[in-house]
Design a protein around this motif. Structure first.
Motif, PDB file in Angstrom:
ATOM      1  N   THR A 157       0.856  -1.191   0.000  1.00 35.35           N
ATOM      2  CA  THR A 157       0.000   0.000   0.000  1.00 35.35           C
ATOM      3  C   THR A 157       0.891   1.239   0.000  1.00 35.35           C
ATOM      4  OG1 THR A 157      -0.140   0.046   2.422  1.00 35.35           O
ATOM      5  CG2 THR A 157      -1.860  -1.166   1.238  1.00 35.35           C
ATOM      6  N   TRP A 158       0.433   2.257  -0.718  1.00 30.60           N
ATOM      7  CA  TRP A 158       1.219   3.497  -0.815  1.00 30.60           C
ATOM      8  C   TRP A 158       0.372   4.676  -0.365  1.00 30.60           C
ATOM      9  CZ3 TRP A 158       0.396   8.129  -3.245  1.00 30.60           C
ATOM     10  CH2 TRP A 158       1.471   9.018  -3.311  1.00 30.60           C
ATOM     11  N   THR A 159       0.988   5.551   0.429  1.00 29.19           N
ATOM     12  CA  THR A 159       0.428   6.859   0.742  1.00 29.19           C
ATOM     13  C   THR A 159       1.537   7.889   0.614  1.00 29.19           C
ATOM     14  OG1 THR A 159       0.903   6.681   3.118  1.00 29.19           O
ATOM     15  CG2 THR A 159      -1.260   5.891   2.367  1.00 29.19           C
ATOM     16  N   ILE A 169      -1.500  -0.967  -3.973  1.00 24.18           N
ATOM     17  CA  ILE A 169      -2.643  -0.096  -3.723  1.00 24.18           C
ATOM     18  C   ILE A 169      -2.140   1.319  -3.508  1.00 24.18           C
ATOM     19  CG2 ILE A 169      -4.625   0.348  -2.230  1.00 24.18           C
ATOM     20  CD1 ILE A 169      -4.577  -2.588  -1.452  1.00 24.18           C
ATOM     21  N   LEU A 170      -2.554   2.232  -4.378  1.00 22.14           N
ATOM     22  CA  LEU A 170      -2.142   3.635  -4.280  1.00 22.14           C
ATOM     23  C   LEU A 170      -3.324   4.428  -3.733  1.00 22.14           C
ATOM     24  CD1 LEU A 170      -0.369   4.012  -7.763  1.00 22.14           C
ATOM     25  CD2 LEU A 170       0.583   3.158  -5.601  1.00 22.14           C
ATOM     26  N   LYS A 171      -3.186   4.942  -2.535  1.00 22.34           N
ATOM     27  CA  LYS A 171      -4.281   5.662  -1.882  1.00 22.34           C
ATOM     28  C   LYS A 171      -4.240   7.148  -2.240  1.00 22.34           C
ATOM     29  CE  LYS A 171      -4.603   2.551   2.127  1.00 22.34           C
ATOM     30  NZ  LYS A 171      -4.601   2.481   3.618  1.00 22.34           N
ATOM     31  N   ASP A 172      -5.393   7.693  -2.583  1.00 20.76           N
ATOM     32  CA  ASP A 172      -5.550   9.122  -2.923  1.00 20.76           C
ATOM     33  C   ASP A 172      -4.641   9.555  -4.063  1.00 20.76           C
ATOM     34  OD1 ASP A 172      -7.484   9.401  -0.980  1.00 20.76           O
ATOM     35  OD2 ASP A 172      -6.073  10.040   0.565  1.00 20.76           O
ATOM     36  N   ASN A 210      -0.382  -5.826 -10.638  1.00 23.42           N
ATOM     37  CA  ASN A 210      -1.526  -4.945 -10.863  1.00 23.42           C
ATOM     38  C   ASN A 210      -1.449  -3.759  -9.913  1.00 23.42           C
ATOM     39  OD1 ASN A 210      -2.464  -7.996 -10.794  1.00 23.42           O
ATOM     40  ND2 ASN A 210      -3.536  -7.032 -12.499  1.00 23.42           N
ATOM     41  N   VAL A 211      -1.986  -2.615 -10.353  1.00 26.22           N
ATOM     42  CA  VAL A 211      -2.036  -1.414  -9.531  1.00 26.22           C
ATOM     43  C   VAL A 211      -3.506  -1.071  -9.285  1.00 26.22           C
ATOM     44  CG1 VAL A 211      -1.502   1.037  -9.396  1.00 26.22           C
ATOM     45  CG2 VAL A 211       0.147  -0.550 -10.428  1.00 26.22           C
ATOM     46  N   ILE A 212      -3.840  -0.861  -8.004  1.00 35.04           N
ATOM     47  CA  ILE A 212      -5.199  -0.470  -7.630  1.00 35.04           C
ATOM     48  C   ILE A 212      -5.154   0.932  -7.027  1.00 35.04           C
ATOM     49  CG2 ILE A 212      -7.181  -0.972  -6.152  1.00 35.04           C
ATOM     50  CD1 ILE A 212      -6.431  -3.919  -6.271  1.00 35.04           C
ATOM     51  N   ILE A 213      -5.927   1.838  -7.603  1.00 37.32           N
ATOM     52  CA  ILE A 213      -5.994   3.218  -7.123  1.00 37.32           C
ATOM     53  C   ILE A 213      -7.293   3.390  -6.339  1.00 37.32           C
ATOM     54  CG2 ILE A 213      -6.103   5.652  -7.824  1.00 37.32           C
ATOM     55  CD1 ILE A 213      -4.691   4.677 -10.471  1.00 37.32           C
ATOM     56  N   THR A 214      -7.192   3.895  -5.125  1.00 37.08           N
ATOM     57  CA  THR A 214      -8.392   4.157  -4.323  1.00 37.08           C
ATOM     58  C   THR A 214      -8.465   5.647  -4.011  1.00 37.08           C
ATOM     59  OG1 THR A 214      -7.383   3.891  -2.137  1.00 37.08           O
ATOM     60  CG2 THR A 214      -8.117   1.893  -3.260  1.00 37.08           C
ATOM     61  N   ALA A 215      -9.669   6.170  -4.039  1.00 39.73           N
ATOM     62  CA  ALA A 215      -9.888   7.591  -3.753  1.00 39.73           C
ATOM     63  C   ALA A 215     -11.363   7.771  -3.403  1.00 39.73           C
ATOM     64  CB  ALA A 215      -9.525   8.453  -4.958  1.00 39.73           C
ATOM     65  N   PRO A 216     -11.696   8.799  -2.636  1.00 38.38           N
ATOM     66  CA  PRO A 216     -13.103   9.031  -2.304  1.00 38.38           C
ATOM     67  C   PRO A 216     -13.924   9.563  -3.469  1.00 38.38           C
ATOM     68  CG  PRO A 216     -11.744  10.756  -1.368  1.00 38.38           C
ATOM     69  CD  PRO A 216     -10.804   9.739  -1.933  1.00 38.38           C
ATOM     70  N   THR A 217     -13.262  10.012  -4.525  1.00 42.91           N
ATOM     71  CA  THR A 217     -13.971  10.556  -5.678  1.00 42.91           C
ATOM     72  C   THR A 217     -13.306  10.070  -6.958  1.00 42.91           C
ATOM     73  OG1 THR A 217     -14.811  12.588  -6.692  1.00 42.91           O
ATOM     74  CG2 THR A 217     -12.576  12.652  -5.802  1.00 42.91           C
TER      75      THR A 217
END
Length: 547
Positions: A51-53, A89-92, A127-134
């Motif tokens: 996971t990345w932040t 997982i790339l957060k925001d 694989n790369v998963i991008i997560t964001a609230p929008t």
């Protein structure tokens, strides 16, 4: 419909380079991803998870940080060089796509485009998963990034959470549990549309408020949903102070609504019936269309959302369509709910005009398609005064379950309207010293106000009270007579318009008034029916159908 873990596993096995998952629930999503990447029966090749932040950089499953990876370019370079099967997982990360920053970070976007080819060709699956609230996606990445929807918690997940919280508090002995199975189902249904964290907060607040859990705690859960609505700016959460008993008359419409109460619960599935789509209420202005729309919320104990079509349309190109989609998503997120659109003809009457470059047509099309195909229990209540101005495709069967016409109140309905307003306002014994509320008085008042709409009857009551108040005495029947004589009703000032809408409703809508209340009655031709005026018969509008 396939579950999210199954869909995610397919994307990972097919080596989709970038998956974009818009969600506020990072923790719940991370738990699901961990479960999938560690299960060889789902993806064949078990993979490492990072996971990345921007604050910590890359962090492995063992919680160890990879040094010097806080920079997005450094993080992407680490992904490129990593030589084992992995999911990152790339957060925001939407920040670098032009999200809150306002301007896209083009070196990051270019790096991602270069990396997409290498991810597909890598000898080890990555694989790369991008997560964001929008959802923010630049044009350059639209062909490389796949949007994956991560739904809010299911009914089963919320029920499991509630059971766990109940068990913990039952063992402690601090909380009294007073829930029947159907009441527990109502609590769980009320929490649909909340994240697990929001649902947990709502249940916890309900438990500590009075030291017990019961069916009346639905209101606490609805308060959490109000917070969601307040943040959208397009929808308005209406606190309805009205009960269905405060709506005088309209018994046919009330019976129709009563038969569909609780039809979104599991008990309705045994009958194979769908949740009702909605109802369109048209008629004479001031006859209670908006009032009964608000009363439905109290009757069904569901949140009432008001959609202001004017707020949907804004000056930025493309934003109107997104505003409508956001309003729909929000209404569905807190379903079961009631979506109320007041005077809908004002928002959708100019469809097809060239003045807005087709924006209104596209917004209208989005709304129509959703109404036709929606699966979530969102009950649409639309009111219209000038229904002739609405496009014909809006009125065909399948959009609404029924179209009701609210005419001028009958003699029986006017009695009930007077009863509601007088009981609500006349509570001081001194004010009522010379006035006795009985059936004879109500009959007299109803007879005097032939041709008056509900709103005008309310104003008659208020005007009579002002007469008594100005002289500091109790109210008298003569005060009402004076108020009636001084008021010219809408049935006189807009007689032609009322006749036109009646002609329309006679074949296209169902009368909201019960058949038994449609006794022969008279209506004056040029003035309100105070004693001494001449009366003539008129025909009521709306098809006579009983529910």
């Amino acid at each position: 419909m396939r579950s999210f873990p199954v869909e995610l596993a397919e994307f990972l096995k097919a080596r989709f380079p970038y998956l974009y998952i818009p969600t506020w629930e990072e923790e719940r999503l991370l738990d699901v991803i961990k479960e999938v990447v560690r299960d060889p029966s789902r993806i064949r090749t078990v993979r490492d998870l990072f996971t990345w932040t921007v604050t910590d950089g890359m962090v492995g499953a063992d919680s160890r940080m990879v040094s010097e990876t806080q920079s997005p370019l450094k993080a992407l370079e680490f992904i490129n060089k990593y030589d084992q099967p992995a999911v990152f997982i790339l957060k925001d990360f939407h920040f670098y796509f032009g999200g809150m920053a306002g301007r896209p970070d083009y070196p990051v976007i270019r790096k991602m485009r270069d990396l997409a080819v290498r991810l597909k060709q890598s000898p080890r699956p990555k694989n790369v998963i991008i997560t964001a609230p929008t959802r923010v996606l630049p044009v350059e990445l639209q062909k490389d990034v796949t949007i994956v929807e991560f739904d809010l918690p299911t009914e089963e997940e919320i029920a499991r959470l509630l059971h766990e919280m109940i068990e913990v508090n039952r063992r402690s002995g601090r909380i009294a549990i007073d829930l029947k199975p159907e009441e527990e189902e109502r609590l769980v249904k009320a929490a649909l549309g909340l994240t697990l964290k929001e649902a947990e907060n709502a249940f916890a607040r309900a438990m500590v408020r009075d030291g017990r859990v019961g069916a009346d705690d639905v209101e606490v859960i609805l308060e959490e949903k109000r917070q969601i609505i307040k943040k959208t700016g397009i929808l308005e959460f209406i606190r309805s102070p009205f009960s269905i008993d405060e709506v005088g008359g309209l018994e046919n419409l009330k019976r129709w609504l009563e038969k569909r109460k609780n039809s979104w619960l599991d008990s309705a599935k045994r009958y194979g019936i769908p949740a009702p789509k909605g109802v369109l209420i048209t008629g004479v202005p001031g006859c209670g269309k908006s009032l009964i729309s608000k009363a439905i919320s109290a009757m069904w104990k569901l949140p009432l959302l008001r959609l202001d079509i004017g707020k949907v349309f804004s000056g930025i190109v493309g934003s109107s369509e997104e505003n409508m989609r956001q309003a729909i998503r929000t209404a569905e997120a807190i379903a079961p709910s009631i979506l109320w659109i007041d005077e809908i003809e004002k928002g959708f009457s100019n469809i097809g005009s060239s003045g807005d470059s087709g924006t209104s047509t596209r917004v209208f099309g989005t709304f129509l398609t959703w109404m036709q195909e929606k699966t979530k229990p969102v009950f649409v209540v639309a009111t219209a005064n000038q229904i002739q101005e609405l496009p014909p495709e809006f009125l065909r069967k399948g959009r609404f379950d029924e179209i009701f016409f609210v005419d001028l109140p009958t003699q029986v309905e006017r009695k009930e309207i007077f009863r509601v307003h007088l009981r609500k306002r006349l509570r001081d014994p001194e004010v009522m010293r010379d006035f006795q509320l009985n059936e004879e008085i109500l009959e007299t008042l109803a007879h005097w106000t032939e041709g008056f709409v509900g709103a005008e009857i309310e104003q008659v009551v208020i005007a009579a009270l002002f007469e008594a108040f100005s002289e500091q005495r109790s109210i008298r029947l003569s005060d009402f007579e004076k108020a009636v004589k001084n008021m010219v009703p809408l049935s006189v000032t807009q007689a032609e318009q009322i006749r036109a809408i009646r002609d329309w409703a006679n074949v296209r809508a169902v009368a909201a008034t019960a058949r038994e209340h449609m006794v022969d009655y008279t209506r004056q031709s040029d003035r309100s029916c105070v004693p001494g005026d001449d009366d003539i018969r008129r025909v009521r509008g709306g098809r006579k159908v009983d529910f």
